[in-house]
Design an enzyme around this catalytic site. Structure first.
Site, PDB file in Angstrom:
ATOM      1  N   MET A   1       0.854  -1.199   0.000  1.00  0.00           N
ATOM      2  CA  MET A   1       0.000   0.000   0.000  1.00  0.00           C
ATOM      3  C   MET A   1       0.883   1.240   0.000  1.00  0.00           C
ATOM      4  O   MET A   1       1.998   1.214   0.530  1.00  0.00           O
ATOM      5  CB  MET A   1      -0.890   0.011   1.242  1.00  0.00           C
ATOM      6  CG  MET A   1      -2.066  -0.941   1.129  1.00  0.00           C
ATOM      7  SD  MET A   1      -3.119  -0.884   2.579  1.00  0.00           S
ATOM      8  CE  MET A   1      -3.932   0.686   2.343  1.00  0.00           C
TER       9      MET A   1
ATOM     10  N   GLY B   1       2.148   3.583  -4.907  1.00  0.00           N
ATOM     11  CA  GLY B   1       1.877   4.241  -6.184  1.00  0.00           C
ATOM     12  C   GLY B   1       1.304   3.321  -7.248  1.00  0.00           C
ATOM     13  O   GLY B   1       1.352   3.645  -8.436  1.00  0.00           O
ATOM     14  N   LYS B   2       0.746   2.193  -6.854  1.00  0.00           N
ATOM     15  CA  LYS B   2       0.164   1.271  -7.832  1.00  0.00           C
ATOM     16  C   LYS B   2      -1.006   1.921  -8.568  1.00  0.00           C
ATOM     17  O   LYS B   2      -1.082   1.858  -9.787  1.00  0.00           O
ATOM     18  CB  LYS B   2      -0.335  -0.012  -7.150  1.00  0.00           C
ATOM     19  CG  LYS B   2       0.752  -0.793  -6.443  1.00  0.00           C
ATOM     20  CD  LYS B   2       0.214  -2.080  -5.846  1.00  0.00           C
ATOM     21  CE  LYS B   2      -0.884  -1.897  -4.814  1.00  0.00           C
ATOM     22  NZ  LYS B   2      -0.461  -1.132  -3.608  1.00  0.00           N
TER      23      LYS B   2
ATOM     24  N   ASP C   1      -7.912  -2.802 -10.805  1.00  0.00           N
ATOM     25  CA  ASP C   1      -7.237  -2.308  -9.594  1.00  0.00           C
ATOM     26  C   ASP C   1      -7.565  -3.242  -8.423  1.00  0.00           C
ATOM     27  O   ASP C   1      -8.549  -3.975  -8.470  1.00  0.00           O
ATOM     28  CB  ASP C   1      -7.683  -0.872  -9.280  1.00  0.00           C
ATOM     29  CG  ASP C   1      -6.673  -0.147  -8.382  1.00  0.00           C
ATOM     30  OD1 ASP C   1      -5.567  -0.686  -8.163  1.00  0.00           O
ATOM     31  OD2 ASP C   1      -6.986   0.957  -7.902  1.00  0.00           O
ATOM     32  N   GLU C   2      -6.753  -3.224  -7.391  1.00  0.00           N
ATOM     33  CA  GLU C   2      -6.954  -4.054  -6.193  1.00  0.00           C
ATOM     34  C   GLU C   2      -7.184  -5.515  -6.574  1.00  0.00           C
ATOM     35  O   GLU C   2      -8.114  -6.166  -6.089  1.00  0.00           O
ATOM     36  CB  GLU C   2      -8.162  -3.539  -5.376  1.00  0.00           C
ATOM     37  CG  GLU C   2      -8.154  -2.051  -5.108  1.00  0.00           C
ATOM     38  CD  GLU C   2      -7.251  -1.648  -3.955  1.00  0.00           C
ATOM     39  OE1 GLU C   2      -6.565  -2.524  -3.385  1.00  0.00           O
ATOM     40  OE2 GLU C   2      -7.211  -0.456  -3.639  1.00  0.00           O
ATOM     41  N   ALA C   3      -6.311  -6.015  -7.450  1.00  0.00           N
ATOM     42  CA  ALA C   3      -6.485  -7.368  -7.996  1.00  0.00           C
ATOM     43  C   ALA C   3      -6.452  -8.431  -6.913  1.00  0.00           C
ATOM     44  O   ALA C   3      -7.015  -9.517  -7.082  1.00  0.00           O
ATOM     45  CB  ALA C   3      -5.391  -7.648  -9.022  1.00  0.00           C
TER      46      ALA C   3
ATOM     47  N   CYS D   1       9.677  -1.074   5.621  1.00  0.00           N
ATOM     48  CA  CYS D   1      10.757  -1.794   4.947  1.00  0.00           C
ATOM     49  C   CYS D   1      10.911  -3.174   5.589  1.00  0.00           C
ATOM     50  O   CYS D   1      10.300  -3.483   6.609  1.00  0.00           O
ATOM     51  CB  CYS D   1      12.063  -1.011   5.017  1.00  0.00           C
ATOM     52  SG  CYS D   1      12.822  -1.067   6.641  1.00  0.00           S
TER      53      CYS D   1
ATOM     54  N   CYS E   1      11.918  -2.978   9.345  1.00  0.00           N
ATOM     55  CA  CYS E   1      10.952  -2.425  10.304  1.00  0.00           C
ATOM     56  C   CYS E   1       9.634  -3.197  10.342  1.00  0.00           C
ATOM     57  O   CYS E   1       8.833  -3.009  11.258  1.00  0.00           O
ATOM     58  CB  CYS E   1      10.674  -0.966   9.980  1.00  0.00           C
ATOM     59  SG  CYS E   1      12.142   0.086  10.092  1.00  0.00           S
TER      60      CYS E   1
HETATM   61  P1  ADP Z   1      -1.196   2.370  -3.846  1.00  0.00           P
HETATM   62  O1  ADP Z   1      -2.210   2.187  -4.955  1.00  0.00           O
HETATM   63  O2  ADP Z   1       0.043   1.546  -4.069  1.00  0.00           O
HETATM   64  O3  ADP Z   1      -1.772   2.177  -2.472  1.00  0.00           O
HETATM   65  P2  ADP Z   1      -1.420   5.179  -4.480  1.00  0.00           P
HETATM   66  O4  ADP Z   1      -1.140   5.285  -5.956  1.00  0.00           O
HETATM   67  O5  ADP Z   1      -2.850   5.179  -4.065  1.00  0.00           O
HETATM   68  O6  ADP Z   1      -0.667   3.875  -3.905  1.00  0.00           O
HETATM   69  O7  ADP Z   1      -0.714   6.360  -3.660  1.00  0.00           O
HETATM   70  C1  ADP Z   1       0.654   6.677  -3.805  1.00  0.00           C
HETATM   71  C2  ADP Z   1       0.887   8.030  -3.155  1.00  0.00           C
HETATM   72  O8  ADP Z   1       0.686   7.933  -1.751  1.00  0.00           O
HETATM   73  C3  ADP Z   1       2.293   8.558  -3.285  1.00  0.00           C
HETATM   74  O9  ADP Z   1       2.507   9.251  -4.502  1.00  0.00           O
HETATM   75  C4  ADP Z   1       2.406   9.513  -2.100  1.00  0.00           C
HETATM   76  O10 ADP Z   1       1.947  10.804  -2.422  1.00  0.00           O
HETATM   77  C5  ADP Z   1       1.417   8.957  -1.084  1.00  0.00           C
HETATM   78  N1  ADP Z   1       2.032   8.309   0.086  1.00  0.00           N
HETATM   79  C6  ADP Z   1       1.503   8.290   1.334  1.00  0.00           C
HETATM   80  N2  ADP Z   1       2.264   7.559   2.166  1.00  0.00           N
HETATM   81  C7  ADP Z   1       3.322   7.099   1.454  1.00  0.00           C
HETATM   82  C8  ADP Z   1       4.457   6.270   1.750  1.00  0.00           C
HETATM   83  N3  ADP Z   1       4.667   5.764   2.961  1.00  0.00           N
HETATM   84  N4  ADP Z   1       5.332   6.006   0.763  1.00  0.00           N
HETATM   85  C9  ADP Z   1       5.132   6.509  -0.475  1.00  0.00           C
HETATM   86  N5  ADP Z   1       4.076   7.284  -0.810  1.00  0.00           N
HETATM   87  C10 ADP Z   1       3.179   7.578   0.120  1.00  0.00           C
HETATM   88 ZN    ZN Z   2      12.189   0.853   7.833  1.00  0.00          ZN
END
Ligand code: ADP
Ligand code: ZN
Length: 207
Positions: free
Chosen positions: A18, A21-22, A89-91, A178, A181
């Site tokens: 999560m 940026g997916k 999305d959310e596959a 990571c 952590c």
């Molecule tokens: P995903 O679909 O993987 O959950 P999103 O595309 O919805 O991700 O969101 C990505 C965005 O979330 C990043 O561009 C950033 O602005 C924001 N963000 C919030 N927390 C974090 C984090 N811990 N690491 C990276 N981006 C984060």
């Molecule tokens: Zn860490």
């Protein structure tokens, strides 16, 4: 996948934890497909209507219209045969049928772009993404930023107590961590680091 010759179908997978940026990346690719005048259909699971019932929404609030389905089995029924690009999305909420469906769609000449979590809250591979990775032409692994130390993060840390595989939620319920952590399961209570509090309060971050 602009370098591929466009006379065959294929599968692209975007996976990671999560906040990595997916959804942003999925939306970017599907918008580009529309710019290329391709017919695009986008599907999301109805289990996840956190931010919108008829749109994919990223954590940066990028949005794209999507059709809700209860699982992969419903996608075929909603598919327009003229559609050239199918986004999902959310596959990880779509069920195991997504694997055969993606294969069928790609075999019939469609570009299939799939985004989803590759591991669950215990750090285990999250079906059906592993099988899709094996079958895809293209794989993109997105990493987030670890909310404890700032390193690249591949894990989704659950912060609330539950033994259920699926607990739908976002900031406050989950955070990126990571390898070092990450604590599988629920961590003991820890004070939030100041930069995390600042990020949460920043206007660009929802919730
Ligand atoms: P995903 O679909 O993987 O959950 P999103 O595309 O919805 O991700 O969101 C990505 C965005 O979330 C990043 O561009 C950033 O602005 C924001 N963000 C919030 N927390 C974090 C984090 N811990 N690491 C990276 N981006 C984060
Ligand atoms: Zn860490």
């Amino acid at each position: 996948m602009d370098f591929l010759v466009h006379n065959t179908g294929w599968i692209e997978v975007i996976c990671g934890p999560m906040f990595s940026g997916k959804s942003e990346e999925l939306i970017r690719r599907l918008r580009r497909a529309r710019i290329a005048r391709k017919r695009v259909q986008v599907f999301k699971p109805s289990i996840d209507v956190r931010y919108s019932a008829d749109e994919i929404v990223s954590h940066t609030d990028a949005r794209l219209k999507a059709e809700c389905v209860t699982g992969a089995g419903e996608i075929l029924g909603k598919l327009d045969w003229r559609t050239q690009v199918v986004g999902v999305d959310e596959a990880n909420f779509m069920g195991p049928e997504l694997v055969d469906l993606a294969q069928q769609l790609a075999d019939s000449g469609k570009q299939v772009v799939i985004a989803g979590l590759d591991t669950d809250y215990l750090g285990r591979p999250f079906p059906p993404i592993p099988d899709l990775l094996a079958l895809a032409e293209s794989i993109t692994k997105t990493l987030a930023i670890c909310m404890r130390c700032g390193n690249p993060a591949k894990h989704t840390q659950r912060l609330v107590e539950s033994g259920d595989l699926i607990v739908v939620g976002a900031t406050g319920m989950y955070e990126a961590r990571c390898r070092r952590c990450f604590e599988p399961g629920v961590p003991p209570h820890q004070e939030e680091l100041p930069f995390v509090t600042a990020m949460r309060r920043a206007p660009s971050n929802r919730e």
